[in-house]
Design a protein around this motif. Sequence first.
Motif, PDB file in Angstrom:
ATOM      1  N   UNK A  62      44.355  21.600  10.197  1.00  0.00           N
ATOM      2  CA  UNK A  62      43.533  22.125   9.111  1.00  0.00           C
ATOM      3  C   UNK A  62      44.158  23.416   8.616  1.00  0.00           C
ATOM      4  N   UNK A  63      44.281  23.539   7.317  1.00  0.00           N
ATOM      5  CA  UNK A  63      44.733  24.791   6.715  1.00  0.00           C
ATOM      6  C   UNK A  63      43.501  25.660   6.525  1.00  0.00           C
ATOM      7  N   UNK A  64      43.452  26.753   7.292  1.00  0.00           N
ATOM      8  CA  UNK A  64      42.265  27.606   7.314  1.00  0.00           C
ATOM      9  C   UNK A  64      42.596  28.979   6.746  1.00  0.00           C
ATOM     10  N   UNK A  65      41.752  29.439   5.831  1.00  0.00           N
ATOM     11  CA  UNK A  65      41.862  30.791   5.272  1.00  0.00           C
ATOM     12  C   UNK A  65      40.810  31.654   5.960  1.00  0.00           C
ATOM     13  N   UNK A  66      41.266  32.720   6.598  1.00  0.00           N
ATOM     14  CA  UNK A  66      40.374  33.669   7.263  1.00  0.00           C
ATOM     15  C   UNK A  66      40.414  34.976   6.499  1.00  0.00           C
ATOM     16  N   UNK A  67      39.244  35.460   6.119  1.00  0.00           N
ATOM     17  CA  UNK A  67      39.115  36.744   5.450  1.00  0.00           C
ATOM     18  C   UNK A  67      38.310  37.667   6.359  1.00  0.00           C
ATOM     19  N   UNK A  68      38.823  38.875   6.562  1.00  0.00           N
ATOM     20  CA  UNK A  68      38.130  39.859   7.377  1.00  0.00           C
ATOM     21  C   UNK A  68      37.883  41.121   6.577  1.00  0.00           C
ATOM     22  N   UNK A  69      36.758  41.771   6.857  1.00  0.00           N
ATOM     23  CA  UNK A  69      36.421  43.021   6.172  1.00  0.00           C
ATOM     24  C   UNK A  69      35.865  44.026   7.176  1.00  0.00           C
ATOM     25  N   UNK A  70      36.164  45.284   6.926  1.00  0.00           N
ATOM     26  CA  UNK A  70      35.594  46.389   7.696  1.00  0.00           C
ATOM     27  C   UNK A  70      35.115  47.420   6.681  1.00  0.00           C
ATOM     28  N   UNK A  71      33.870  47.867   6.840  1.00  0.00           N
ATOM     29  CA  UNK A  71      33.295  48.860   5.928  1.00  0.00           C
ATOM     30  C   UNK A  71      32.900  50.110   6.692  1.00  0.00           C
ATOM     31  N   UNK A  72      32.911  51.238   5.967  1.00  0.00           N
ATOM     32  CA  UNK A  72      32.383  52.450   6.584  1.00  0.00           C
ATOM     33  C   UNK A  72      30.858  52.421   6.461  1.00  0.00           C
ATOM     34  N   UNK A  73      30.188  53.393   7.083  1.00  0.00           N
ATOM     35  CA  UNK A  73      28.729  53.351   7.159  1.00  0.00           C
ATOM     36  C   UNK A  73      28.019  53.383   5.810  1.00  0.00           C
ATOM     37  N   UNK A  74      28.532  54.155   4.861  1.00  0.00           N
ATOM     38  CA  UNK A  74      27.838  54.221   3.574  1.00  0.00           C
ATOM     39  C   UNK A  74      28.350  53.182   2.569  1.00  0.00           C
TER      40      UNK A  74
END
Length: 127
Positions: A62-74
């Motif tokens: 399977x060709x899988x696209x993984x997207x990750x995000x990190x946000x600051x508190x505000x």
Amino acid sequence: MTRWRSYQSSLHSSNQTSTDIHSWETAACVLAERSLLRTLEGGCQVPVAATTRIESHDAAGASIRLTGRVLNLDGTKCLESEAVAVVLEDSQADALGRQVAAMLIEQGAAQILHEVLAASSVPRASE
């Protein structure tokens, strides 16, 4: 004795049903997402997101696209990275998660997560 046989029969039926509905593509997506979260030591109380999409699948995997995000508190800063990999084995899904996590760390995710954890007194997943 009859109840035991009935119980064994129902167990066999349940196991067969769960095997029939298992999706290896979905399992690979979950493994990739969890790998990213584990690598970043993210949990439910930190602003880390992981999402996957199956781009295609065939006998090669399977060709899988993984997207990750990190946000600051505000929410004023959002880091995002994504990668696509062909996954046929659990180790490949795990590697995809670690790859996207490493990309986020290169962008400064470790610093943001350190600040989030310090501000909220949330213990790290490894503690």
